[in-house]
Design an enzyme around this catalytic site. Sequence first.
Site, PDB file in Angstrom:
ATOM      1  N   SER A 163      42.169  45.469  33.849  1.00  0.00           N
ATOM      2  CA  SER A 163      40.953  45.010  34.510  1.00  0.00           C
ATOM      3  C   SER A 163      40.573  45.946  35.650  1.00  0.00           C
ATOM      4  O   SER A 163      40.324  47.134  35.410  1.00  0.00           O
ATOM      5  CB  SER A 163      41.132  43.560  34.973  1.00  0.00           C
ATOM      6  OG  SER A 163      39.912  42.984  35.338  1.00  0.00           O
ATOM      7  N   ASP A 195      35.618  38.901  25.993  1.00  0.00           N
ATOM      8  CA  ASP A 195      35.748  39.382  27.367  1.00  0.00           C
ATOM      9  C   ASP A 195      34.394  39.907  27.826  1.00  0.00           C
ATOM     10  O   ASP A 195      33.777  40.718  27.127  1.00  0.00           O
ATOM     11  CB  ASP A 195      36.790  40.509  27.394  1.00  0.00           C
ATOM     12  CG  ASP A 195      37.053  41.070  28.782  1.00  0.00           C
ATOM     13  OD1 ASP A 195      36.395  40.651  29.754  1.00  0.00           O
ATOM     14  OD2 ASP A 195      37.941  41.940  28.892  1.00  0.00           O
ATOM     15  N   HIS A 201      39.822  37.980  28.223  1.00  0.00           N
ATOM     16  CA  HIS A 201      40.251  38.786  29.353  1.00  0.00           C
ATOM     17  C   HIS A 201      41.481  38.143  29.998  1.00  0.00           C
ATOM     18  O   HIS A 201      41.461  36.967  30.365  1.00  0.00           O
ATOM     19  CB  HIS A 201      39.124  38.878  30.380  1.00  0.00           C
ATOM     20  CG  HIS A 201      39.389  39.861  31.470  1.00  0.00           C
ATOM     21  ND1 HIS A 201      39.039  41.192  31.368  1.00  0.00           N
ATOM     22  CD2 HIS A 201      39.974  39.727  32.688  1.00  0.00           C
ATOM     23  CE1 HIS A 201      39.386  41.818  32.476  1.00  0.00           C
ATOM     24  NE2 HIS A 201      39.955  40.951  33.289  1.00  0.00           N
TER      25      HIS A 201
END
Length: 323
Positions: free
Chosen positions: A163, A262, A292
């Site tokens: 991320s 995501d 995610h």
Amino acid sequence: MTLEAEASAVIDQLNALGRPTFEQVGHERARQGFEEMPPSGELVDVASTEDRTIAGPDGNDIGVRIYRPGGGAATASDDGTLGCLVYFHGGGWVVGSIETHDRTCRALTMLAGVMTVSVDYRLAPEHPFPAASDDCCAATQWAIDNAAELGIDPARVAVGGDSAGGNLAAAVALMCRDAAANGEACGQPALQVLIYPVTDFDRDTHSMIANAEGYLLTRATMAWFDDHYCPTSERKNPYAAPLAVDDPSGAAPALVIVAGHDPLRDEGVEYAQKLADAGVPTTLLEYPGQFHGFFGMTRFVSQAHEAQEFTAIALRRALAPTQ
């Protein structure tokens, strides 16, 4: 593509908790809540861990945790020298720490047979861009410069993260490339591992809109992270938004992992394509039925094991001892 069954069960359970969002509680409470979440990854034993403090680029201290895999590690050369992964945790540049990502780092250390250096970079909003990327680049160079002491090969160091950490790994790969091109003495990563990375500040992509709510990370939360981390004037700076780079050629080879459900899926795919088009050896791995955050959830999601093993294979290949 619908959510994979295990992923759907995790999402349903987490959504049923009805927890307030980060943007509803503010960054300090968000950090506390993120730290207090029960671990979702399995606990893997490593040979040893060591917490240290290294010098940061602005006179600040950077905490690092060093994980050692023990004897017989896959990347060990004949003299015992290891490959190394410098890892940057996720959390939107605002939350997260070496503690929240401890289990992911343990797993990658043992699966790949590498030494892992997990970096506690400075967080926003107290320290907005470029503090985090500067810290991560400094930590990478520290590992390379201190290779002999650490027992690693300075030519076999990878960067990686999930991320926001994937964003920082991509930024570090570009920063190292640019520093060397400018004649600076700067070690180069052998691989960049980008796990559902943030690569842009466009919150109107198809995946951002299609997955805006209901899959843990939301479009609103990403906008909140963006506003805490990066001033509007810097949002086309490639070290903040790697997708903005004109030409990424010469950057480290890349493994890019994305999830179908995501909000960040499209920008990860687009960055992988941009790297490949520029001649950077790039592997794109997509999990269409995942969300995610799945990568670290090995207690609940079988495909998290698969993704970690694939990552470990890429690390073992990139960081294999030279003959």
